[in-house]
Scaffold this motif. Structure first.
Motif, PDB file in Angstrom:
ATOM      1  N   THR A   1      35.683  45.293  41.506  1.00  0.00           N
ATOM      2  CA  THR A   1      36.485  44.370  42.315  1.00  0.00           C
ATOM      3  C   THR A   1      37.398  43.545  41.411  1.00  0.00           C
ATOM      4  OG1 THR A   1      34.896  42.540  42.179  1.00  0.00           O
ATOM      5  CG2 THR A   1      34.542  44.181  43.930  1.00  0.00           C
ATOM      6  N   LYS A   2      38.411  42.977  41.995  1.00  0.00           N
ATOM      7  CA  LYS A   2      39.362  42.166  41.228  1.00  0.00           C
ATOM      8  C   LYS A   2      38.666  40.962  40.595  1.00  0.00           C
ATOM      9  CE  LYS A   2      43.419  43.411  43.979  1.00  0.00           C
ATOM     10  NZ  LYS A   2      44.495  42.917  44.884  1.00  0.00           N
TER      11      LYS A   2
ATOM     12  N   GLU B   1      33.511  42.371  47.167  1.00  0.00           N
ATOM     13  CA  GLU B   1      34.258  41.261  46.562  1.00  0.00           C
ATOM     14  C   GLU B   1      33.453  39.968  46.626  1.00  0.00           C
ATOM     15  OE1 GLU B   1      37.028  40.194  44.207  1.00  0.00           O
ATOM     16  OE2 GLU B   1      37.618  41.991  45.326  1.00  0.00           O
TER      17      GLU B   1
END
Length: 281
Positions: free
Chosen positions: A129-130, A97
């Protein structure tokens, strides 16, 4: 007489040496060339060196931070390639992240340098990842790319989004597949194939979408007064059809069907059947 005396002295010298147990020196045997196939392996047959281990992600993050601040595209490119190598086997979600945040900043810092941007976007897709997804969607689902290089970047981003396998994104891929850009459409078709591990309902939805697109993309005159198909449409079909067929194979788990007409027959037979999930018997 002089020369005869010298010769006699030489003979006597040899005889004395033999009597004292000394043997005349023998010439070393002539060395024979090695037979073919023996000896050390040829250079080309030597095993390749093992691949280098991925760089330390903390170092990659530090390098990207400095490179982004300085807008040093060369250093961004190097660090992005290291990030891509590390991402392919990444298991540390927190580090991934953090790395994605820096790569997202690299998109701004390396603006206009598409060779580097392609690597950055590919790395974001691998990290999954977000934070990375936000950047990938912004590029992948844009309405219209600026130029040919931007279209290629958009295609990379679409494939990156596809790696997340979110069913909510399927309609957006359908819209991207309608793009006038063959490169963008191809990226959308490839992304749909990444839903191969999804639940049966989602896979079937993707296949239905692809079969509709086959009808739209296939270079047929459609019986319109015998009009010939344009060269542009034929060229587009040549580019996108391998991606469509490849995705159909992945989604339907059917590796032997390559012809579009056979896919149409397969879909006619299977579209009304209940598709099972992997955990169902």
């Amino acid at each position: 007489m002089k020369y005869a005396s010298i010769a006699l002295a030489c003979l006597l010298g040899v005889a004395v040496a033999q009597e004292d147990g000394e043997k005349p020196k023998e010439e070393p045997p002539e060395q024979q060339p090695a037979e073919e196939g023996c000896g050390e392996e040829e250079e080309s047959e030597k095993a390749p060196p093992p691949p280098a281990a991925p760089a330390d992600p903390k170092k990659i993050i530090a390098d990207l931070t400095l490179a982004n601040a300085a807008k040093d595209v060369g250093r961004i490119d190097t660090a992005a390639k290291e990030a891509l190598a590390w991402a392919k086997g990444a298991k540390d979600e927190a580090t991934a992240e953090t790395l994605a945040v820096e790569l997202a900043d690299s998109i701004k810092a390396a603006k206009g340098n598409y060779g580097t941007l392609n690597v950055v976007v590919e790395a974001l897709g691998e990290l999954r990842t977000k934070e990375g997804l936000k950047s990938l969607k912004k590029i992948g689902f844009q309405k219209k790319a600026k130029d040919a290089q931007d279209e290629k970047l958009q295609a990379y981003a679409l494939v990156g989004v596809g790696k997340f396998g979110d069913p909510k994104d399927v309609p957006a891929f359908e819209e991207a597949a309608k793009s006038e850009s063959t490169v963008v459409a191809k990226g959308a078709y490839e992304a749909l194939g990444l839903y191969g591990p999804a639940k049966a309902k989602i896979r079937k939805q993707c296949v239905e979408l692809l079969m509709k697109r086959v009808d739209m993309e296939y270079p047929s005159s459609g019986g319109q007064g015998g009009k010939s198909v344009s060269a542009e449409k034929q060229a587009r079909w040549a580019e996108v059809s391998p991606a469509i067929v490849g995705s159909l194979k992945a989604l339907c788990r059917e590796n032997t069907i390559n012809d579009v007409d056979n896919w149409r027959e397969w879909w006619k037979e299977n579209k009304k059947k209940a598709w099972k999930d992997d955990d169902e018997s």
